[in-house]
Design a protein around this motif. Structure first.
Motif, PDB file in Angstrom:
ATOM      1  N   THR A  57       1.614   3.176  55.296  1.00  0.00           N
ATOM      2  CA  THR A  57       2.186   2.412  54.186  1.00  0.00           C
ATOM      3  C   THR A  57       1.438   2.635  52.871  1.00  0.00           C
ATOM      4  O   THR A  57       2.014   2.491  51.799  1.00  0.00           O
ATOM      5  N   ASN A  58       0.168   3.003  52.949  1.00  0.00           N
ATOM      6  CA  ASN A  58      -0.621   3.178  51.719  1.00  0.00           C
ATOM      7  C   ASN A  58      -0.744   4.648  51.313  1.00  0.00           C
ATOM      8  O   ASN A  58      -1.571   4.982  50.470  1.00  0.00           O
ATOM      9  N   PHE A  59       0.064   5.535  51.881  1.00  0.00           N
ATOM     10  CA  PHE A  59      -0.026   6.960  51.552  1.00  0.00           C
ATOM     11  C   PHE A  59       0.233   7.220  50.070  1.00  0.00           C
ATOM     12  O   PHE A  59      -0.491   7.979  49.435  1.00  0.00           O
ATOM     13  N   GLY A  60       1.238   6.583  49.507  1.00  0.00           N
ATOM     14  CA  GLY A  60       1.567   6.785  48.093  1.00  0.00           C
ATOM     15  C   GLY A  60       0.464   6.329  47.159  1.00  0.00           C
ATOM     16  O   GLY A  60       0.182   6.969  46.147  1.00  0.00           O
ATOM     17  N   VAL A  61      -0.184   5.230  47.514  1.00  0.00           N
ATOM     18  CA  VAL A  61      -1.275   4.710  46.681  1.00  0.00           C
ATOM     19  C   VAL A  61      -2.456   5.668  46.714  1.00  0.00           C
ATOM     20  O   VAL A  61      -3.040   6.009  45.675  1.00  0.00           O
ATOM     21  N   ILE A  62      -2.800   6.124  47.908  1.00  0.00           N
ATOM     22  CA  ILE A  62      -3.934   7.044  48.032  1.00  0.00           C
ATOM     23  C   ILE A  62      -3.602   8.390  47.399  1.00  0.00           C
ATOM     24  O   ILE A  62      -4.463   9.015  46.770  1.00  0.00           O
ATOM     25  N   GLN A  63      -2.356   8.825  47.510  1.00  0.00           N
ATOM     26  CA  GLN A  63      -1.940  10.067  46.865  1.00  0.00           C
ATOM     27  C   GLN A  63      -2.100   9.950  45.356  1.00  0.00           C
ATOM     28  O   GLN A  63      -2.555  10.883  44.704  1.00  0.00           O
ATOM     29  N   MET A  64      -1.745   8.812  44.797  1.00  0.00           N
ATOM     30  CA  MET A  64      -1.880   8.624  43.358  1.00  0.00           C
ATOM     31  C   MET A  64      -3.351   8.592  42.950  1.00  0.00           C
ATOM     32  O   MET A  64      -3.714   9.132  41.890  1.00  0.00           O
ATOM     33  N   MET A  65      -4.194   7.992  43.774  1.00  0.00           N
ATOM     34  CA  MET A  65      -5.633   7.976  43.473  1.00  0.00           C
ATOM     35  C   MET A  65      -6.208   9.398  43.489  1.00  0.00           C
ATOM     36  O   MET A  65      -7.002   9.768  42.614  1.00  0.00           O
ATOM     37  N   VAL A  66      -5.794  10.190  44.463  1.00  0.00           N
ATOM     38  CA  VAL A  66      -6.258  11.582  44.532  1.00  0.00           C
ATOM     39  C   VAL A  66      -5.716  12.370  43.349  1.00  0.00           C
ATOM     40  O   VAL A  66      -6.431  13.201  42.771  1.00  0.00           O
ATOM     41  N   ALA A  67      -4.484  12.131  42.956  1.00  0.00           N
ATOM     42  CA  ALA A  67      -3.903  12.822  41.799  1.00  0.00           C
ATOM     43  C   ALA A  67      -4.668  12.478  40.521  1.00  0.00           C
ATOM     44  O   ALA A  67      -4.935  13.359  39.698  1.00  0.00           O
ATOM     45  N   LEU A  68      -5.031  11.223  40.356  1.00  0.00           N
ATOM     46  CA  LEU A  68      -5.816  10.837  39.178  1.00  0.00           C
ATOM     47  C   LEU A  68      -7.207  11.458  39.209  1.00  0.00           C
ATOM     48  O   LEU A  68      -7.747  11.862  38.175  1.00  0.00           O
ATOM     49  N   LEU A  69      -7.793  11.557  40.388  1.00  0.00           N
ATOM     50  CA  LEU A  69      -9.095  12.209  40.523  1.00  0.00           C
ATOM     51  C   LEU A  69      -8.995  13.694  40.170  1.00  0.00           C
ATOM     52  O   LEU A  69      -9.849  14.225  39.443  1.00  0.00           O
ATOM     53  N   LEU A  70      -7.945  14.363  40.636  1.00  0.00           N
ATOM     54  CA  LEU A  70      -7.736  15.768  40.295  1.00  0.00           C
ATOM     55  C   LEU A  70      -7.480  15.954  38.807  1.00  0.00           C
ATOM     56  O   LEU A  70      -7.988  16.898  38.194  1.00  0.00           O
ATOM     57  N   LEU A  71      -6.699  15.056  38.215  1.00  0.00           N
ATOM     58  CA  LEU A  71      -6.433  15.131  36.782  1.00  0.00           C
ATOM     59  C   LEU A  71      -7.715  14.955  35.976  1.00  0.00           C
ATOM     60  O   LEU A  71      -7.963  15.679  35.010  1.00  0.00           O
ATOM     61  N   THR A  72      -8.547  14.017  36.402  1.00  0.00           N
ATOM     62  CA  THR A  72      -9.831  13.805  35.735  1.00  0.00           C
ATOM     63  C   THR A  72     -10.716  15.034  35.852  1.00  0.00           C
ATOM     64  O   THR A  72     -11.378  15.444  34.882  1.00  0.00           O
ATOM     65  N   LEU A  73     -10.730  15.656  37.013  1.00  0.00           N
ATOM     66  CA  LEU A  73     -11.520  16.863  37.218  1.00  0.00           C
ATOM     67  C   LEU A  73     -11.016  18.009  36.344  1.00  0.00           C
ATOM     68  O   LEU A  73     -11.815  18.716  35.713  1.00  0.00           O
ATOM     69  N   ILE A  74      -9.710  18.169  36.263  1.00  0.00           N
ATOM     70  CA  ILE A  74      -9.130  19.235  35.433  1.00  0.00           C
ATOM     71  C   ILE A  74      -9.456  19.011  33.960  1.00  0.00           C
ATOM     72  O   ILE A  74      -9.828  19.940  33.238  1.00  0.00           O
ATOM     73  N   ILE A  75      -9.338  17.769  33.498  1.00  0.00           N
ATOM     74  CA  ILE A  75      -9.638  17.467  32.094  1.00  0.00           C
ATOM     75  C   ILE A  75     -11.110  17.683  31.793  1.00  0.00           C
ATOM     76  O   ILE A  75     -11.470  18.207  30.731  1.00  0.00           O
ATOM     77  N   ALA A  76     -11.985  17.327  32.725  1.00  0.00           N
ATOM     78  CA  ALA A  76     -13.422  17.540  32.525  1.00  0.00           C
ATOM     79  C   ALA A  76     -13.750  19.027  32.446  1.00  0.00           C
ATOM     80  O   ALA A  76     -14.550  19.451  31.603  1.00  0.00           O
ATOM     81  N   VAL A  77     -13.124  19.828  33.286  1.00  0.00           N
ATOM     82  CA  VAL A  77     -13.361  21.280  33.247  1.00  0.00           C
ATOM     83  C   VAL A  77     -12.870  21.859  31.926  1.00  0.00           C
ATOM     84  O   VAL A  77     -13.559  22.668  31.298  1.00  0.00           O
ATOM     85  N   ILE A  78     -11.698  21.436  31.488  1.00  0.00           N
ATOM     86  CA  ILE A  78     -11.167  21.932  30.215  1.00  0.00           C
ATOM     87  C   ILE A  78     -12.040  21.485  29.047  1.00  0.00           C
ATOM     88  O   ILE A  78     -12.290  22.246  28.112  1.00  0.00           O
ATOM     89  N   ALA A  79     -12.548  20.269  29.107  1.00  0.00           N
ATOM     90  CA  ALA A  79     -13.336  19.745  27.996  1.00  0.00           C
ATOM     91  C   ALA A  79     -14.694  20.432  27.873  1.00  0.00           C
ATOM     92  O   ALA A  79     -15.179  20.660  26.765  1.00  0.00           O
ATOM     93  N   PHE A  80     -15.312  20.780  28.986  1.00  0.00           N
ATOM     94  CA  PHE A  80     -16.656  21.326  28.935  1.00  0.00           C
ATOM     95  C   PHE A  80     -16.706  22.837  29.093  1.00  0.00           C
ATOM     96  O   PHE A  80     -17.764  23.437  28.953  1.00  0.00           O
ATOM     97  N   TRP A  81     -15.594  23.484  29.397  1.00  0.00           N
ATOM     98  CA  TRP A  81     -15.584  24.920  29.583  1.00  0.00           C
ATOM     99  C   TRP A  81     -15.886  25.707  28.308  1.00  0.00           C
ATOM    100  O   TRP A  81     -16.607  26.699  28.365  1.00  0.00           O
ATOM    101  N   PRO A  82     -15.380  25.327  27.129  1.00  0.00           N
ATOM    102  CA  PRO A  82     -15.644  26.132  25.926  1.00  0.00           C
ATOM    103  C   PRO A  82     -17.124  26.290  25.599  1.00  0.00           C
ATOM    104  O   PRO A  82     -17.480  27.220  24.888  1.00  0.00           O
TER     105      PRO A  82
END
Length: 66
Positions: A26-51
Motif C-alpha cells: 500500500t505504501n509503494f507509491g509513497v516510497i517511490q515518490m521519496m526515492v524520486a525526490l532523492l534522485l532529483l536532489t542528487l541530479i540537481i546537486a551534480v549539475i550544480a557542482f559539476w562546473p
C-alpha cells in the motif's frame, strides 16, 4: 518535455523501490515518490557542482610547464 523528465525519474524510482518494497504494497507509491525526490536532489546537486571541475585553472597549467 517536463513530462518526459518526470516519467523517466518515476520509472527509475519505481525500479529502485521495487528492489526493497513489494509492488502491491500500500505504501509503494509513497516510497517511490521519496526515492524520486532523492534522485532529483542528487541530479540537481551534480549539475550544480559539476562546473567547478570544468574551470580552467591557469595557475596549475603554468606550474606544470615549468
Amino acid at each position: 518535455m517536463l513530462n518526459w523528465v518526470v516519467r523517466g525519474l518515476l520509472i527509475v524510482a519505481g525500479v529502485v523501490t521495487g528492489w526493497f518494497v513489494a509492488k502491491d504494497a500500500t505504501n509503494f507509491g509513497v516510497i517511490q515518490m521519496m526515492v524520486a525526490l532523492l534522485l532529483l536532489t542528487l541530479i540537481i546537486a551534480v549539475i550544480a557542482f559539476w562546473p567547478d571541475h570544468w574551470k580552467i585553472r591557469p595557475h596549475q597549467s603554468e606550474k606544470t610547464n615549468r
